[in-house]
Design an enzyme around this catalytic site. Structure first.
Site, PDB file in Angstrom:
ATOM      1  N   ASP A 199       1.681   4.473   2.214  1.00 42.29           N
ATOM      2  CA  ASP A 199       1.302   4.932   3.604  1.00 42.29           C
ATOM      3  C   ASP A 199       0.499   6.278   3.243  1.00 42.29           C
ATOM      4  O   ASP A 199       0.694   6.985   2.465  1.00 42.29           O
ATOM      5  CB  ASP A 199       2.756   5.375   4.035  1.00 42.29           C
ATOM      6  CG  ASP A 199       2.538   5.263   5.567  1.00 42.29           C
ATOM      7  OD1 ASP A 199       1.728   4.318   6.010  1.00 42.29           O
ATOM      8  OD2 ASP A 199       2.905   6.277   6.276  1.00 42.29           O
ATOM      9  N   ASP A 246       0.978  -1.214   0.012  1.00 44.53           N
ATOM     10  CA  ASP A 246      -0.019  -0.139   0.139  1.00 44.53           C
ATOM     11  C   ASP A 246       0.595   1.339   0.032  1.00 44.53           C
ATOM     12  O   ASP A 246       2.102   1.067   0.199  1.00 44.53           O
ATOM     13  CB  ASP A 246      -0.781  -0.003   1.269  1.00 44.53           C
ATOM     14  CG  ASP A 246       0.017   0.174   2.552  1.00 44.53           C
ATOM     15  OD1 ASP A 246       0.482   1.173   3.059  1.00 44.53           O
ATOM     16  OD2 ASP A 246       0.481  -1.191   3.062  1.00 44.53           O
TER      17      ASP A 246
END
Length: 264
Positions: free
Chosen positions: A209, A207
């Protein structure tokens, strides 16, 4: 006791990759490891696997028995350790689904036992280069042969957890130029060095952040992306492990040389 020469700490969603295994019970001066090590073979090399969060993911990052885990590996005869894990990206050019073979680490944890050397002999190891250069070189070479999108360097900042970063914290880390954020690389890496074990990180980016791109990260999204990429992690490990040289000539082997302050 059953023995192994190479160890693997599994990350989120990566609890089983060995076949025809046996389980070893190992106790340590620091208690039991996260789970009993599972031992099998990969390419003719004996490999011990411990799920760092426990077999049921019962240990959050700040409660993982890191010292017991590393000590158990050494008790089994392990001399090299691979630490694949799920990580967030702090830079737009480091994309979810890509790998980062980190070369540097920044510790932002607070409450974790992080050394085997609490006295009476004071011990200061060098940690300028946290990761084993030999394992890193093999991982980069094999990753490229498998055509896995990877970055051959990167700094991981390790936060205490179990919460994710605030927007301000994330912006601070990104502004420093660091690429990866994680909750488990410290003290795992330094404890391996204190035992003179070779250690390298394989970060699977799950992902962006918070504050980098898109909505805030969620645990559900981390697990989803890591699970989707488990095969790539397995494929890389199954190429790296047999390719590791038997003899160790890296600085990890002599990490304790000159590190102890002793009055004579």
């Amino acid at each position: 006791m059953t023995s192994a020469e190479i160890g693997v700490f599994g990350g989120s969603g990566f609890y089983s990759f060995l076949e025809s295994t046996e389980t070893a019970e190992v106790d340590t001066p620091y208690g039991r490891p996260s789970a009993d090590p599972v031992i099998g073979e990969v390419g003719g090399r004996r490999v011990a696997f411990i799920p760092r969060h426990g077999s049921k993911h019962e240990f959050p990052p700040h409660r993982i028995p890191y010292r017991a885990n590393l000590w158990a590996m050494r008790e089994l005869g392990v001399v090299r350790v691979l630490g694949p894990n799920a990580c967030g990206s702090l830079q737009p050019y480091v994309k979810p689904g890509e790998f980062v073979i980190c070369d540097q680490l920044v510790d932002r944890t607070r409450n974790r036992p992080n050394t085997f050397y609490d006295g009476p002999v004071t011990t200061h190891i060098s940690f300028a280069d946290p990761y084993c250069p030999t394992i890193r070189e093999v991982a980069i070479t094999k990753g490229r042969e498998l055509e896995i999108p990877l970055h051959d360097r990167g700094t991981v900042v390790v936060i205490e957890g179990p919460r994710f970063s605030t927007r301000a914290e994330s912006a601070w880390f990104a502004a420093a130029g660091w690429e990866v954020i994680n909750m488990t690389q410290y003290p795992e890496a330094v404890l391996a060095r204190e035992l003179q074990l070779c250690y390298a990180n394989i970060s699977l980016i799950t992902d962006y952040d918070v504050g980098v791109e898109g909505p805030p990260v969620t645990n559900e999204e981390v697990i989803r992306v890591f699970t989707e990429n488990n095969k790539k992690v397995r494929d890389l490990l199954f190429e790296v492990i047999p390719a590791l040289p038997v003899e160790r000539e890296c600085p990890c082997v002599t990490a304790l040389t000159g590190a102890r302050f002793e009055v004579t």
